[in-house]
Scaffold this active site. Sequence first.
Site, short mmCIF file in Angstrom:
data_model
loop_
_atom_site.label_atom_id
_atom_site.label_comp_id
_atom_site.label_asym_id
_atom_site.label_seq_id
_atom_site.Cartn_x
_atom_site.Cartn_y
_atom_site.Cartn_z
N TRP A 115 0.81 -1.22 0.00
CA TRP A 115 0.00 0.00 0.00
C TRP A 115 0.85 1.28 0.00
O TRP A 115 0.41 2.33 0.47
CB TRP A 115 -0.97 0.03 1.20
CG TRP A 115 -1.96 -1.11 1.17
CD1 TRP A 115 -1.89 -2.27 1.87
CD2 TRP A 115 -3.15 -1.19 0.37
NE1 TRP A 115 -2.96 -3.08 1.58
CE2 TRP A 115 -3.76 -2.44 0.65
CE3 TRP A 115 -3.77 -0.34 -0.54
CZ2 TRP A 115 -4.95 -2.85 0.06
CZ3 TRP A 115 -4.96 -0.75 -1.13
CH2 TRP A 115 -5.54 -1.99 -0.84
N LYS A 157 -5.91 0.05 -4.91
CA LYS A 157 -6.60 1.34 -5.07
C LYS A 157 -5.71 2.24 -5.91
O LYS A 157 -4.61 1.86 -6.30
CB LYS A 157 -6.84 2.00 -3.71
CG LYS A 157 -7.87 1.31 -2.83
CD LYS A 157 -8.05 2.08 -1.53
CE LYS A 157 -8.98 1.34 -0.59
NZ LYS A 157 -9.16 2.06 0.70
N ASP A 202 -33.99 3.11 -12.76
CA ASP A 202 -34.52 3.72 -11.54
C ASP A 202 -34.49 5.25 -11.63
O ASP A 202 -33.60 5.83 -12.25
CB ASP A 202 -33.67 3.27 -10.34
CG ASP A 202 -34.14 3.91 -9.05
OD1 ASP A 202 -35.23 3.56 -8.58
OD2 ASP A 202 -33.42 4.79 -8.53
N GLU A 257 -38.93 3.53 -14.55
CA GLU A 257 -39.63 3.85 -13.30
C GLU A 257 -39.84 5.36 -13.31
O GLU A 257 -38.93 6.13 -13.04
CB GLU A 257 -38.79 3.41 -12.09
CG GLU A 257 -39.54 3.53 -10.79
CD GLU A 257 -38.86 4.44 -9.77
OE1 GLU A 257 -39.28 4.43 -8.60
OE2 GLU A 257 -37.94 5.18 -10.13
#
Length: 703
Positions: free
Chosen positions: A82, A114, A328, A382
């Site tokens: 890391w 990451k 949605d 929707e």
Amino acid sequence: MESLNLIKNDPWLTPYKDAIEGRYHYVIDKEKSLTNHGKMTLSEFASGYLYFGLHKTTKGWIFREWAPNATAIYLIGTFNNWQKNEEYKLTRIENGVWEIILPEERLNHQDLYKLWIEWDGGCGERIPAWTRRAVQDPDSKIFSAQVWNPEKPYKFKVKKFKPDTSPLMIYECHIGMGTNEEKVGTYNEFRENVLPRIIKDGYNAIQIMAIQEHPYYGSFGYHVSSFFAASSRFGTPDELKQLIDEAHSQGIAVIMDIVHSHAVKNEVEGLGRFDGSYNLYFHGDGRREHPAWDSLCFDYGKNEVLHFLLSNCKFWMEEYKFDGFRFDGVTSMLYYSHGLGEAFCNYGDYFNGHQDGDAIAYLTLANKLIHEVNKNAITIAEEVSGMPGLAAKIEDGGYGFDYRMAMNIPDFWIKTIKEKKDEDWHPSAIWWETTNRRADEKTISYAESHDQALVGDKTIIFRLIDADMYWHMQKDDHNFMVERGIALHKMIRLVTASTINGGYLNFMGNEFGHPEWIDFPREGNGWSYKYARRQWNLVDNMDLKYHYLGDFDREMVELIRSVKNFQDTPLQKVWDNDGDQILAYMRKDLVFVFNFNPTKSFTDYGFLTPKGEYEVVLDTDSPKFGGFGLNDDSVHHFTQFDPLYKKEKKEWLKLYVPARSAMVLRKVKPAKEEKAAKEDKKSTKAVSKTKTTSKKATSKKQK
């Protein structure tokens, strides 16, 4: 220019011709700009997931990210403790894109990683925007991207699948809630335990919620952080693929509940301030934050955002074989106001300049892309405002959705149950609400979805029975509230499902009257999973009344699916009387009769129907569905001649209609007609076989 069909089909839209045509041409122009004036297809444009993110190639590993505001980017992870160091530093290439190529041995399956991104004035850890897998540490609850490169990746057994939409019967579900245990359910458990129930219940599609990765489980999957990552809470990408493959092998379509209307505000897990800027994917001004959802709003005017979202649609179809999407929060996308505080009382409200043309263009292009990738794909909107043309063809001036959710229907049922006495349930109002839709748009009808089951609200069954459900659901316990609730629950679902013009939807567990609301683990409930699950043991227990509702739902679905293209058959009202509270209508050879009257049963109640013999094929009052069995359903009913209706070829069908019940009758075909139909079927098969044989023979000759 000749008017678009959307306007031709609805003359009331004529005053808004310029606005409708303007939107239509804006979409055409936007597509041209994205596809370099047709030098590539929309599908080729929407292939960003093949370029961005982490990929294993013949050169080793290659990783790319779009972060124009960044000044430096490093890969950090378990492979380098890391720590940022030069050998894992990305190179800026062009158009704000960063890249790194690593030898194959540098990264291994399940490594965590990451990005460390630096910008003028700041820096921070970020999960890659295009990552296909993000996992949460069980102790720290921190998310990281994960290398997913198994030795034997899952291979789909079903190569081609065509959904059955005649009609579309959707079982809305949530993987995590699919277990009986107080925990998060898995893809495998759903495949093994829930999918067989859905198949047995006769539904031909599942609509899965909360697939895209989201940091907070209690958001129900609507605060998405990693748009290309299937939620790791439920298992691995391969396990989701296996679930979809198994569903396809059983004839079940798989629709994904996709969230492109907003994104989670989180910066480390999500896209909130990915490269230090506020406006990379989202609006950078007052439109950035959604005023009601505590989330961020995409800037659909940026081509890079369209590239990201359109690629996302294609990715889920190509990588996981999803058959389509339920979009949605479409209302929130269509209007600058997000539809908040607007009444939408007349057509002018849809063309008053308060609409987001960029969002409209995105939705239209998304529909075009999805059907370009798979011509049999299913898209559902929707949307609550009633925007005209939403589910009309793009070439007609519409937005291209196959269906829109009939959101007025569940609102009507809740309002009726809450505010009206049983004697004020008027069939004319029920007929109006269940059939009120635009002629050129198909809808998905439903009595209740997950919305009505969330904490703070109540399901239909709980509104009808309330606390008595906890004490009086044993078969030998006769309770008025329970008996009334069970009777009305069946009637509500039958009238909603049988009046469809497109499809029908049921939320997991509601078919058998699941007794409790949905409440995800949170601080306020001690992080409990007690209400974030489905108690299948209730419907499996033959000593309880839940199975009555489940059994009725199964036979109702079976009846509807027994009629080919049921949704397209003419829906003809036979009779309604608000005084008697009687409603009757026909679809093909089926007659639907409802008596919403709470106290009055009627003897020899007559309806004018085509002449003939009728048999009862479904009866809500049948003892096998928890009813009183006041009718002998084995008796056939014959119409009675009336000279006044001789020319119309109609006669009186007279029935005993018990209070608070409904029945469905089917016209019995005469023996001669039945025999002719069978002969015709045989003949058709023979012709088809002959044609096939002929084709084979011709093919052999050619060879």
